[in-house]
Design a protein around this motif. Structure first.
Motif, PDB file in Angstrom:
ATOM      1  N   GLU A  99      27.057  36.909  35.281  1.00  0.00           N
ATOM      2  CA  GLU A  99      27.547  35.857  36.170  1.00  0.00           C
ATOM      3  C   GLU A  99      27.956  36.482  37.502  1.00  0.00           C
ATOM      4  N   LEU A 100      28.132  35.634  38.514  1.00  0.00           N
ATOM      5  CA  LEU A 100      28.279  36.125  39.884  1.00  0.00           C
ATOM      6  C   LEU A 100      29.723  36.107  40.371  1.00  0.00           C
ATOM      7  N   ILE A 101      30.110  37.199  41.037  1.00  0.00           N
ATOM      8  CA  ILE A 101      31.345  37.264  41.807  1.00  0.00           C
ATOM      9  C   ILE A 101      30.956  37.273  43.282  1.00  0.00           C
ATOM     10  N   LEU A 102      31.549  36.380  44.062  1.00  0.00           N
ATOM     11  CA  LEU A 102      31.272  36.302  45.500  1.00  0.00           C
ATOM     12  C   LEU A 102      32.515  36.713  46.277  1.00  0.00           C
ATOM     13  N   SER A 103      32.329  37.555  47.282  1.00  0.00           N
ATOM     14  CA  SER A 103      33.437  37.932  48.155  1.00  0.00           C
ATOM     15  C   SER A 103      32.913  38.058  49.583  1.00  0.00           C
ATOM     16  N   LEU A 104      33.690  38.738  50.411  1.00  0.00           N
ATOM     17  CA  LEU A 104      33.328  38.945  51.807  1.00  0.00           C
ATOM     18  C   LEU A 104      32.627  40.292  51.971  1.00  0.00           C
ATOM     19  N   ASP A 105      31.939  40.449  53.068  1.00  0.00           N
ATOM     20  CA  ASP A 105      31.293  41.722  53.394  1.00  0.00           C
ATOM     21  C   ASP A 105      31.519  42.023  54.875  1.00  0.00           C
ATOM     22  N   PRO A 106      32.311  43.095  55.158  1.00  0.00           N
ATOM     23  CA  PRO A 106      32.926  44.028  54.230  1.00  0.00           C
ATOM     24  C   PRO A 106      34.239  43.490  53.654  1.00  0.00           C
ATOM     25  N   SER A 107      34.652  44.085  52.528  1.00  0.00           N
ATOM     26  CA  SER A 107      35.955  43.767  51.955  1.00  0.00           C
ATOM     27  C   SER A 107      36.367  44.914  51.039  1.00  0.00           C
ATOM     28  N   PHE A 108      37.420  44.710  50.252  1.00  0.00           N
ATOM     29  CA  PHE A 108      37.984  45.758  49.402  1.00  0.00           C
ATOM     30  C   PHE A 108      36.930  46.241  48.399  1.00  0.00           C
ATOM     31  N   ALA A 109      36.677  47.544  48.393  1.00  0.00           N
ATOM     32  CA  ALA A 109      35.577  48.121  47.613  1.00  0.00           C
ATOM     33  C   ALA A 109      35.724  47.899  46.116  1.00  0.00           C
ATOM     34  N   MET A 110      36.943  47.748  45.610  1.00  0.00           N
ATOM     35  CA  MET A 110      37.140  47.641  44.166  1.00  0.00           C
ATOM     36  C   MET A 110      36.555  46.362  43.581  1.00  0.00           C
ATOM     37  N   TYR A 111      36.382  45.320  44.387  1.00  0.00           N
ATOM     38  CA  TYR A 111      35.807  44.087  43.848  1.00  0.00           C
ATOM     39  C   TYR A 111      34.411  44.351  43.278  1.00  0.00           C
ATOM     40  N   SER A 112      33.588  45.037  44.051  1.00  0.00           N
ATOM     41  CA  SER A 112      32.220  45.310  43.598  1.00  0.00           C
ATOM     42  C   SER A 112      32.211  46.341  42.473  1.00  0.00           C
ATOM     43  N   ILE A 113      33.169  47.255  42.482  1.00  0.00           N
ATOM     44  CA  ILE A 113      33.260  48.251  41.407  1.00  0.00           C
ATOM     45  C   ILE A 113      33.591  47.567  40.084  1.00  0.00           C
TER      46      ILE A 113
END
Length: 341
Positions: free
Chosen positions: A95-109
């Motif tokens: 499933e998908l997590i959507l955030s901003l780019d750029p943003s806090f690196a830990m979200y994608s980790i």
């Protein structure tokens, strides 16, 4: 034994090991703000028993600070653990997590660790977030969880409260607003947690309360969402010393408010100084400034001046983030920058 594929391909979050007297790379607060609280631990504080897993004293202090019910609060080992718990709780594999780019690196980790998909919606020029375009990305991609860092790290850009509410209204799925730096801004949506049953606000004592060392954060949401996250929260996830110190600090919130006011004033001074040097600095609602510079090896040159800031690479090559420190630290940074501009 081999690690799972998502971990094998993972690039870890790396902390800068360089030591400088003027440390302005990690958005930490004042070393003096609540240092006297440690003395209050006293001889009556016992280390042989587990913490009170309800964390009722801490929750009472948080409740008084933000103006919500105790049932709206979940506490954790820093806001990072709470973000981790939210993804464990609400996002299934692929499933998908959507955030901003750029943003806090830990979200994608976190997304990679849990085998979920991650997408960063690109901001406008000068890292301004366009709420309508972000809502379009939500409607087009239907993320299971949307994460908004506000003020955004590393850019410092702010989304107006009205725009955040528009984003929350645009989906029935979970919207997490990471307000780690909101004490330095003025667009919090904490008071909306009972109005929107898909809203989770995550906050921390690491920044404005200058207590990064005790790793204490808290999550605010409607009672139903809090109960759901509590199912996943491990018992005793916050140690007794951290809970005690956080409780006491929240009871002395006036110290933090005065400190944050001073940081805002210093932020404007540093921003103006950079602009006067013709350095492209971006407006910030946080305790740091994001700027662009073509000076070759700027980070290394500043380290030689005993000043440490954060350098970015990739799409953010030649961009830097400097924490707003004490008046003396900020003056040292400005002095050092003037040598190279």
């Amino acid at each position: 034994m081999k690690e799972k594929q998502s971990v094998k391909e993972l690039q870890p979050y790396v902390v800068n090991p360089i030591v400088c007297s003027v440390k302005l790379d990690a958005n930490e607060g004042s070393k003096d703000l609540f240092k006297d609280l440690v003395k209050q631990l006293g001889e009556e504080f016992y280390l042989n028993v587990y913490p009170d897993d309800s964390y009722i004293d801490l929750k009472k202090s948080i409740s008084n600070y933000v103006g919500c019910e105790i049932s709206n609060i979940c506490v954790g080992n820093g806001s990072s653990e709470l973000l981790d718990l939210c993804i464990k709780t609400f996002v299934d594999r692929d499933e998908l997590i959507l955030s901003l780019d750029p943003s806090f690196a830990m979200y994608s980790i976190y997304a990679k660790i849990f085998d979920t998909k991650y997408m960063g919606a690109e901001s406008e020029d000068d890292f301004v977030i366009n709420a309508d375009k972000f809502i379009h990305a939500i409607k087009e991609n239907n993320p299971k969880v949307t994460i908004i860092c506000n003020p955004n790290n590393p850019t410092g850009s702010m989304i107006k409260k009205d725009d955040v509410i528009k984003i929350i209204k645009s989906t029935d799925n979970i919207v997490i607003v990471d307000e780690a730096y909101m004490e330095f801004g003025d667009e919090s949506v904490v008071e909306e947690i009972e109005n929107y049953k898909n809203l989770i606000v995550v906050k921390t004592l690491s920044k404005a309360f200058s207590m990064a060392g005790i790793r204490t954060g808290y999550l605010l949401a409607c009672e139903e969402l809090v109960k759901t996250v509590e199912k996943v929260r491990p018992p005793y996830n916050l140690n007794s010393i951290s809970a005690f110190l956080a409780t006491k600090a929240l009871e002395e919130k006036d110290k933090m408010i005065a400190y944050a006011k001073g940081i805002k004033k210093e932020r404007e001074k540093v921003y103006k100084s950079l602009k006067d040097m013709n350095v492209k600095a971006f407006p910030s609602g946080a305790n740091f400034l994001f700027f662009h510079s073509d000076i070759k090896n700027l980070e290394e040159k500043l380290v030689k001046e005993d000043v440490l800031i954060r350098k970015f690479g990739g799409k953010l090559d030649n961009h830097y983030r400097v924490t707003i420190g004490s008046e003396d630290e900020n003056n040292e940074f400005i002095k050092a920058m003037k040598k190279f501009v």
